[in-house]
Design an enzyme around this catalytic site. Structure first.
Site, PDB file in Angstrom:
ATOM      1  N   GLY A   9      46.127  21.897 -36.090  1.00  0.00           N
ATOM      2  CA  GLY A   9      46.663  21.767 -37.431  1.00  0.00           C
ATOM      3  C   GLY A   9      47.589  22.915 -37.793  1.00  0.00           C
TER       4      GLY A   9
ATOM      5  N   GLY B  19      39.933  18.328 -32.765  1.00  0.00           N
ATOM      6  CA  GLY B  19      39.733  19.742 -33.047  1.00  0.00           C
ATOM      7  C   GLY B  19      38.700  19.958 -34.129  1.00  0.00           C
ATOM      8  CE  LYS B  20      39.381  18.268 -40.326  1.00  0.00           C
ATOM      9  NZ  LYS B  20      39.849  17.568 -41.548  1.00  0.00           N
TER      10      LYS B  20
ATOM     11  NE  ARG C 258      36.381  22.192 -40.647  1.00  0.00           N
ATOM     12  CZ  ARG C 258      37.648  22.449 -40.352  1.00  0.00           C
ATOM     13  NH1 ARG C 258      37.942  23.323 -39.414  1.00  0.00           N
ATOM     14  NH2 ARG C 258      38.620  21.842 -41.000  1.00  0.00           N
TER      15      ARG C 258
ATOM     16  CG  ASP D  39      43.872  26.623 -37.000  1.00  0.00           C
ATOM     17  OD1 ASP D  39      43.717  26.492 -38.233  1.00  0.00           O
ATOM     18  OD2 ASP D  39      42.974  26.360 -36.176  1.00  0.00           O
TER      19      ASP D  39
ATOM     20  CG  ASP E  19      39.801  16.250 -47.606  1.00  0.00           C
ATOM     21  OD1 ASP E  19      40.332  15.544 -46.730  1.00  0.00           O
ATOM     22  OD2 ASP E  19      40.406  16.620 -48.621  1.00  0.00           O
TER      23      ASP E  19
ATOM     24  CG  ASP F 102      43.714   3.697 -47.521  1.00  0.00           C
ATOM     25  OD1 ASP F 102      44.152   3.992 -46.394  1.00  0.00           O
ATOM     26  OD2 ASP F 102      43.825   2.562 -48.014  1.00  0.00           O
TER      27      ASP F 102
ATOM     28  CG  HIS G 130      39.252   8.744 -36.545  1.00  0.00           C
ATOM     29  ND1 HIS G 130      38.460   8.581 -37.667  1.00  0.00           N
ATOM     30  CD2 HIS G 130      39.174   7.569 -35.863  1.00  0.00           C
ATOM     31  CE1 HIS G 130      37.937   7.367 -37.667  1.00  0.00           C
ATOM     32  NE2 HIS G 130      38.349   6.745 -36.579  1.00  0.00           N
ATOM     33  CG  ASN G 131      41.538  16.867 -36.172  1.00  0.00           C
ATOM     34  OD1 ASN G 131      41.340  17.468 -35.125  1.00  0.00           O
ATOM     35  ND2 ASN G 131      42.442  17.258 -37.054  1.00  0.00           N
TER      36      ASN G 131
END
Length: 204
Positions: free
Chosen positions: A164, A19-20, A192, A166, A75, A46, A16-17
Site C-alpha cells: 500500500g 499484505g493485510k 494496526r 508504506d 479498515d 461496497d 482480499h489484500n
C-alpha cells in the site's frame, strides 16, 4: 452472548489484500485458525460508510453473515494534513481498480506540489495512518477498536517490504519508512498494532 475470542477457534480475516492478511495473522500471535475472505470466495462488500470504523464494521458483519463465522475486518488508510485529510477512507480507491499504489503515490505527489504552492509557509508533510478493527459475530453484535500512528510523507517512496502506502510514510521518531522496516519492526509500532493491543485487552 459474551463478546470474546477463544484461542484455537476459526476466524475470518475479512480481506482480499494479501499484505493485510499477513499482518492480521501475525498480530493474532497464532492463537487462531485464520482463513481469509478471499480463500472462502466471499465477495467484497461496497464500502459505503464515511469513516474507518463504519467500514470496518460493515466488512466484518458482511463476512460473518455470509460465512456464519466470527469475522475480523480492518479498515485503514492514510490521511495527509495538507490534503485536508485525504485520501483517508478513500485510500484504496485512490489506487484504482488495479490497486496500483505506485500510481496513487504519484497522484499524492502531484496534489502535494499544488498544496505547497497554495499553502506557502503553512504547508506541512504531516500525515497519519488510521486502522479500525471490527470483530463481528454471526448473531449480530460487533466490537470495534481504532489505532493511529503519526508521521510524515516521504517522496519519492522508499523500500519494498511493505504494501500500500508504506513506501511514502515515515513514522515519527524513525528515519525509515514503513516499507524499509523489517515486517516485525513495523508490526510493533503500526496503527494496526495499536488497534490490536486494544482488541487483545478487550476480547482475549
Amino acid at each position: 452472548m459474551s463478546l470474546s475470542l477463544i484461542p484455537g477457534q476459526k476466524l475470518i480475516a475479512a480481506t482480499h489484500n494479501p499484505g493485510k492478511a499477513r499482518e492480521i495473522s501475525a498480530l493474532l500471535d497464532g492463537r487462531f485458525e485464520v482463513v481469509t475472505a478471499a480463500s472462502l470466495n466471499l465477495p467484497e462488500p461496497d464500502e459505503t460508510e464515511v469513516s474507518f470504523i463504519g467500514n470496518a464494521i460493515l466488512k466484518a458483519r458482511h463476512a460473518a453473515t455470509k460465512a456464519g463465522m466470527t469475522a475480523l475486518a480492518d479498515d485503514s488508510g492514510l490521511s495527509i494534513a495538507a490534503l485536508n485529510g485525504d485520501p483517508g477512507v478513500y485510500s484504496a480507491r485512490w489506487a484504482g481498480p488495479d490497486k496500483d499504489f505506485t500510481r496513487a503515490g504519484e497522484v499524492i505527489g502531484h496534489k502535494l506540489r499544488k498544496a505547497r504552492e497554495e499553502l506557502g509557509d503553512a504547508f506541512t508533510l504531516k500525515a497519519w495512518f488510521t486502522c479500525a478493527l471490527a470483530v463481528a459475530w454471526p448473531e449480530g453484535p460487533a466490537a470495534v477498536f481504532e489505532g493511529v500512528v503519526h508521521g510524515e510523507i516521504v517522496l519519492p517512496g522508499r523500500g519494498d517490504k511493505g504494501f500500500g502506502y508504506d513506501p511514502i510514510f515515515r513514522p515519527d521518531g524513525y528515519d525509515t519508512t514503513f516499507a524499509e522496516m523489517d515486517p516485525n519492526a513495523k508490526d510493533a509500532i503500526s496503527h494496526r498494532h495499536l488497534a490490536f493491543e486494544q482488541l487483545r485487552a478487550a476480547l482475549f
